[in-house]
Design an enzyme around this catalytic site. Sequence first.
Site, PDB file in Angstrom:
ATOM      1  N   LYS A  82      14.429  -8.305 -14.781  1.00  0.00           N
ATOM      2  CA  LYS A  82      14.961  -9.011 -15.953  1.00  0.00           C
ATOM      3  C   LYS A  82      13.845  -9.810 -16.630  1.00  0.00           C
ATOM      4  O   LYS A  82      13.656  -9.738 -17.826  1.00  0.00           O
ATOM      5  CB  LYS A  82      16.113  -9.933 -15.518  1.00  0.00           C
ATOM      6  CG  LYS A  82      16.667 -10.751 -16.656  1.00  0.00           C
ATOM      7  CD  LYS A  82      17.848 -11.602 -16.235  1.00  0.00           C
ATOM      8  CE  LYS A  82      18.181 -12.583 -17.362  1.00  0.00           C
ATOM      9  NZ  LYS A  82      19.298 -13.450 -17.041  1.00  0.00           N
TER      10      LYS A  82
ATOM     11  N   GLU B  32       7.115 -10.194  -6.478  1.00  0.00           N
ATOM     12  CA  GLU B  32       7.243  -9.012  -5.620  1.00  0.00           C
ATOM     13  C   GLU B  32       7.213  -7.731  -6.459  1.00  0.00           C
ATOM     14  O   GLU B  32       6.509  -6.765  -6.151  1.00  0.00           O
ATOM     15  CB  GLU B  32       8.561  -9.042  -4.833  1.00  0.00           C
ATOM     16  CG  GLU B  32       8.646 -10.120  -3.769  1.00  0.00           C
ATOM     17  CD  GLU B  32       9.252 -11.420  -4.290  1.00  0.00           C
ATOM     18  OE1 GLU B  32       9.169 -11.677  -5.522  1.00  0.00           O
ATOM     19  OE2 GLU B  32       9.787 -12.185  -3.469  1.00  0.00           O
TER      20      GLU B  32
ATOM     21  N   GLY C 225      20.951 -11.675 -13.472  1.00  0.00           N
ATOM     22  CA  GLY C 225      20.331 -10.612 -12.662  1.00  0.00           C
ATOM     23  C   GLY C 225      21.328  -9.930 -11.742  1.00  0.00           C
ATOM     24  O   GLY C 225      21.361  -8.695 -11.630  1.00  0.00           O
ATOM     25  N   ARG C 226      22.177 -10.714 -11.081  1.00  0.00           N
ATOM     26  CA  ARG C 226      23.112 -10.117 -10.110  1.00  0.00           C
ATOM     27  C   ARG C 226      24.309  -9.467 -10.792  1.00  0.00           C
ATOM     28  O   ARG C 226      25.188  -8.927 -10.120  1.00  0.00           O
ATOM     29  CB  ARG C 226      23.545 -11.154  -9.076  1.00  0.00           C
ATOM     30  CG  ARG C 226      24.104 -12.437  -9.668  1.00  0.00           C
ATOM     31  CD  ARG C 226      24.186 -13.532  -8.606  1.00  0.00           C
ATOM     32  NE  ARG C 226      24.543 -14.829  -9.159  1.00  0.00           N
ATOM     33  CZ  ARG C 226      23.679 -15.705  -9.676  1.00  0.00           C
ATOM     34  NH1 ARG C 226      22.398 -15.400  -9.739  1.00  0.00           N
ATOM     35  NH2 ARG C 226      24.084 -16.872 -10.140  1.00  0.00           N
TER      36      ARG C 226
ATOM     37  N   GLU D 139      24.484 -16.193  -4.121  1.00  0.00           N
ATOM     38  CA  GLU D 139      23.586 -16.711  -5.166  1.00  0.00           C
ATOM     39  C   GLU D 139      24.416 -17.353  -6.286  1.00  0.00           C
ATOM     40  O   GLU D 139      23.974 -18.285  -6.942  1.00  0.00           O
ATOM     41  CB  GLU D 139      22.678 -15.600  -5.714  1.00  0.00           C
ATOM     42  CG  GLU D 139      21.428 -16.140  -6.410  1.00  0.00           C
ATOM     43  CD  GLU D 139      20.433 -15.073  -6.842  1.00  0.00           C
ATOM     44  OE1 GLU D 139      20.762 -14.290  -7.745  1.00  0.00           O
ATOM     45  OE2 GLU D 139      19.323 -15.023  -6.281  1.00  0.00           O
TER      46      GLU D 139
ATOM     47  N   HIS E   2      31.710  -1.431  17.068  1.00  0.00           N
ATOM     48  CA  HIS E   2      30.986  -1.303  18.330  1.00  0.00           C
ATOM     49  C   HIS E   2      29.819  -2.271  18.402  1.00  0.00           C
ATOM     50  O   HIS E   2      28.893  -2.082  19.193  1.00  0.00           O
ATOM     51  CB  HIS E   2      30.517   0.142  18.503  1.00  0.00           C
ATOM     52  CG  HIS E   2      31.680   1.086  18.590  1.00  0.00           C
ATOM     53  ND1 HIS E   2      32.321   1.362  19.784  1.00  0.00           N
ATOM     54  CD2 HIS E   2      32.358   1.748  17.634  1.00  0.00           C
ATOM     55  CE1 HIS E   2      33.332   2.189  19.542  1.00  0.00           C
ATOM     56  NE2 HIS E   2      33.381   2.440  18.247  1.00  0.00           N
TER      57      HIS E   2
ATOM     58  N   LYS F 247       9.461 -20.017  -4.265  1.00  0.00           N
ATOM     59  CA  LYS F 247       8.502 -19.246  -5.087  1.00  0.00           C
ATOM     60  C   LYS F 247       7.247 -20.088  -5.353  1.00  0.00           C
ATOM     61  O   LYS F 247       6.119 -19.607  -5.234  1.00  0.00           O
ATOM     62  CB  LYS F 247       9.136 -18.878  -6.435  1.00  0.00           C
ATOM     63  CG  LYS F 247      10.240 -17.844  -6.363  1.00  0.00           C
ATOM     64  CD  LYS F 247      10.721 -17.509  -7.777  1.00  0.00           C
ATOM     65  CE  LYS F 247      11.965 -16.672  -7.771  1.00  0.00           C
ATOM     66  NZ  LYS F 247      12.520 -16.424  -9.107  1.00  0.00           N
TER      67      LYS F 247
HETATM   68  O1  F6P Z   1      14.799 -15.060  -7.305  1.00  0.00           O
HETATM   69  C1  F6P Z   1      16.127 -14.734  -7.575  1.00  0.00           C
HETATM   70  C2  F6P Z   1      16.222 -13.785  -8.721  1.00  0.00           C
HETATM   71  O2  F6P Z   1      15.957 -14.450  -9.911  1.00  0.00           O
HETATM   72  C3  F6P Z   1      17.583 -13.107  -8.779  1.00  0.00           C
HETATM   73  O3  F6P Z   1      18.539 -13.877  -9.403  1.00  0.00           O
HETATM   74  C4  F6P Z   1      17.232 -11.848  -9.496  1.00  0.00           C
HETATM   75  O4  F6P Z   1      18.227 -10.876  -9.365  1.00  0.00           O
HETATM   76  C5  F6P Z   1      15.946 -11.484  -8.807  1.00  0.00           C
HETATM   77  O5  F6P Z   1      15.297 -12.724  -8.601  1.00  0.00           O
HETATM   78  C6  F6P Z   1      15.041 -10.558  -9.562  1.00  0.00           C
HETATM   79  O6  F6P Z   1      14.674 -11.085 -10.800  1.00  0.00           O
HETATM   80  P1  F6P Z   1      14.061 -10.176 -11.919  1.00  0.00           P
HETATM   81  O7  F6P Z   1      15.038  -9.128 -12.259  1.00  0.00           O
HETATM   82  O8  F6P Z   1      13.769 -11.092 -13.059  1.00  0.00           O
HETATM   83  O9  F6P Z   1      12.795  -9.573 -11.366  1.00  0.00           O
END
Ligand code: F6P
Length: 551
Positions: free
Chosen positions: A208, A214, A265-266, A351, A382, A519
Amino acid sequence: MTRTRCDRTAAWSALQSAFNTEGKNFDLNAAFKADAARFESFSQQAPHVFADLSKNRIDLATQALLFDLAREAGVPAHRDAMFDGQAINTTENRSVMHFLLRKPSNVPVNNASTATINIATELAKVHATLDAMLVFAEKIRADDDITDVVNIGIGGSDLGPQMAVLALDEFVTPRKRFHFVSNVDGHELAATLKPLKPGNTLFLIASKTFTTIETMTNALSAKAWFEANGGTDIARHFAALTTHVAAANAFGIATTFGFWDWVGGRYSMWSAIGLPIAIAVGAQGFRDFLAGAHDMDEHFRTAPLEHNLPMRLGLLDVWYRNFHGFTSRSIAPYHSALRRLPAYLQQLEMESNGKRVDADGQALPFGTSPVLWGEPGTNGQHAYFQMLHQGTDVVPLEFVAVKRPKHNLPGHHTLLLANVLAQAQALMIGKSDAAVPPQAGAAPIEGSDPHEAKERGDTMPAGGHKHFPGNRPSTFLLLDELTPESLGALIALQEHRVFVSGSLWGINSFDQWGVELGKVLANDLEARLHSGDAAGLDGSTAGLLARLRAR
Ligand code: F6P
């Protein structure tokens, strides 16, 4: 729109009294004996999803109080404010309109006069992007040179698409393989890249913000691998799914599909973030997925409280969390293709509602998000179901079952359905240990606090290793078939039930400030791992840093 925090309503006090007098001793087995119509009263068909809530510790009087609670807290008005485009994400001053991503272009929109956004304009943008993205998806599906699609994203830019591509396996083109890389741990990307060839691979960089460390790290490494292994045409082999198109362009990606800051994002797999799903199941499959979710949106928006499934589930969540004191909920999908559903729901619930202050920033005097966890049945049976049946904590369980399978292996599906029914039944009916005679009030048998159970004077025999206390609550969600449409409806149902509990708790379910501190510290510690500078660090972090740097 006025919201009243749940604990400041008259219904909250009435619920507390109801809990003290009846609720805490509620006996499911007795409730079924006393009311032959209990199943009918506590089950309902919602779009694409049938729900049986009857094995929950709730009676009609409590349910009526919970509806009062929703009304007094202003949940219906809050819901309407969301659908009207008001900026209900108050800490970021944003509208919350993921529902718009699944709204057909020919359905009229509501636009509140107070909304700062023009929904009709946004809907036109949604459909322009959707159409372009689906054309691209079909082009990739027809391109036999592309055999592997690698989605690089994390959190909402990974969990939804990954969950849905797995869930819809029966609808997925056999002409492509789908890979999801989220972890910054290089083992994941390295293992994914190992068998791939640049000329046959499409990378989707899903973020987003297009800043998430990452994803950016994995994207840079993927691009370096692509170029180092003879890949040349970035425009053909990389696409970005983001609200920050300029950043994607600056990264060197020309093929982009955008979305907007009113999509959390979610809540984003219905947007361009859903491109892997669209490539997997095709344009029509993706439209069906959106249509199923839209059906649930309309149900949530228009059904009266008494027949509104997201409302009923969200209210039950609050009843369990705040009156019974249950701290977790387990989810058991009895369909192996739904194996990533628990992980997806974890982000959605925790979240969104893992907050300790209300929308005004005031500390809350009650618990919010439960811990959500689970595994597909029958595997969980199980592993940890022992604890669900005989542990000291009561964990409400949510089963998801599918009536008709897509395979034709004889016997399997009946056995699977027998198991899911049996688990729900066993949790409720329990079983006494024949070797141990009943002793009134002998030992605590129920609830998360054994002392409390004793105080309540629970009288069921508790002794014996083979004793099952029973009275353990569960909800049963049933789909006729697992299809794009029913999956869309199931997920929209979950989104809206999270809205309802968050709304009652008076929190902002649409921000996630809690992820920020880690972060910032990771940036600082990355530099310290290079330099060895431990100045100002706490003893543990300094000690671990030194150990990690030692040869
Ligand atoms: O760090 C949490 C978050 O902001 C989530 O809410 C989001 O889904 C995820 O990181 C990834 O964010 P982005 O889509 O901006 O890379």
